[in-house]
Motif scaffolding. Sequence first.
Motif, PDB file in Angstrom:
ATOM      1  N   GLU A 106      -6.237  12.084  42.637  1.00  0.00           N
ATOM      2  CA  GLU A 106      -6.232  12.191  41.175  1.00  0.00           C
ATOM      3  C   GLU A 106      -6.701  13.590  40.780  1.00  0.00           C
ATOM      4  N   VAL A 107      -5.800  14.353  40.170  1.00  0.00           N
ATOM      5  CA  VAL A 107      -6.141  15.726  39.806  1.00  0.00           C
ATOM      6  C   VAL A 107      -6.308  15.928  38.306  1.00  0.00           C
ATOM      7  N   HIS A 154      -7.350   8.631  47.668  1.00  0.00           N
ATOM      8  CA  HIS A 154      -8.308   9.556  48.271  1.00  0.00           C
ATOM      9  C   HIS A 154      -9.481   9.785  47.324  1.00  0.00           C
ATOM     10  N   HIS A 155     -10.639   9.168  47.617  1.00  0.00           N
ATOM     11  CA  HIS A 155     -11.858   9.513  46.880  1.00  0.00           C
ATOM     12  C   HIS A 155     -12.214  10.952  47.256  1.00  0.00           C
ATOM     13  N   HIS A 156     -12.532  11.761  46.250  1.00  0.00           N
ATOM     14  CA  HIS A 156     -12.602  13.208  46.492  1.00  0.00           C
ATOM     15  C   HIS A 156     -13.653  13.851  45.615  1.00  0.00           C
ATOM     16  N   MET A 157     -14.358  14.829  46.169  1.00  0.00           N
ATOM     17  CA  MET A 157     -15.345  15.574  45.393  1.00  0.00           C
ATOM     18  C   MET A 157     -14.678  16.271  44.208  1.00  0.00           C
ATOM     19  N   ALA A 187     -17.104  10.813  51.695  1.00  0.00           N
ATOM     20  CA  ALA A 187     -18.038   9.713  51.494  1.00  0.00           C
ATOM     21  C   ALA A 187     -19.475  10.212  51.579  1.00  0.00           C
ATOM     22  N   PHE A 188     -19.792  10.963  52.629  1.00  0.00           N
ATOM     23  CA  PHE A 188     -21.142  11.483  52.814  1.00  0.00           C
ATOM     24  C   PHE A 188     -21.518  12.435  51.684  1.00  0.00           C
ATOM     25  N   PHE A 189     -20.648  13.391  51.407  1.00  0.00           N
ATOM     26  CA  PHE A 189     -20.908  14.386  50.361  1.00  0.00           C
ATOM     27  C   PHE A 189     -21.051  13.702  49.004  1.00  0.00           C
TER      28      PHE A 189
END
Length: 300
Positions: A106-107, A154-157, A187-189
């Motif tokens: 998602e952008v 895609h879960h993304h920072m 996930a970690f970030f």
Amino acid sequence: MNDIRIGINPISWSNDDLPSLGGEIPLATALEEGRRIGYEGFELGNKFPREPQALKSLMAGYGLAVVSGWYSGRLAERSAGEEIAAVESHLDLLAANGCKVMVYGEVAHAIQGEPVALYRRPQFRSPEDWKRYGERLDTFARHTLSRGVRLAYHHHMGAYVESPVDVDRLMTNTGDDVGLLFDTGHAFFGGADPLSLLERHIDRVCHVHCKDVRPSMVAMSRNRQWSFLQSVLNGVFTVPGDGAIDFAPIIARLRQHGYRGWLVVEAEQDPAVAPSYDFADKGYRTLRGLLGDTTTHEAA
């Protein structure tokens, strides 16, 4: 073991978000080196052909599969119908090349490529916002699945779905047609324990990105309010086996659950600092060892 295949993203050689990183490295170098290391396939990047037959011919020449390809979606700001129209050429490319999943990022309003601190990322503010977004995703995912390609979210920072709470809400507000791309590094970030996040949503995981992290860089990114790209340049990510994430229980849990799909090494780094071949090889050997085979499959 054959149900799980190991692929790689070309970002180890050249970066789509930061074209100056590895921009001079030809695609042929990435494909040849990846094949030599033992990878079975590549995700797409900006140097790949976008015509289905041209892509198929290129990859066949290296004996490599097309794993998937990132799609920049905007369902946070436009309708499912508009998104379905926008995705057609990309979906055609993936379907014609045998891909079973499509990476959805998602952008809309995302700041992952902007020079601003990560805390300024977009967020859905109400249950109604999440519900509306989930409905659009469900409709869009049904369309891609009708073509044999499952949406892998895609879960993304720097985007709407970054934190573990965001992932939980996404899964709650969508149905099974919406798959989850589980990314260990993001996930970690994003504040999760990767294994715990995997446990909660393993039934929905249809694609896996394997990236490691350097926790000191994660802490500095948050404390100094770095942008996502600053974080990448400063070395927040690396390949499996070179950071702090324990991949053994993650791979074991995926296998126990019967995961069938790709493990994709994807670690944004500067190849001038982290030599592409050496780090791609380390990531491959780490995952191959955890799958029970430490040999490198050199192509003839």
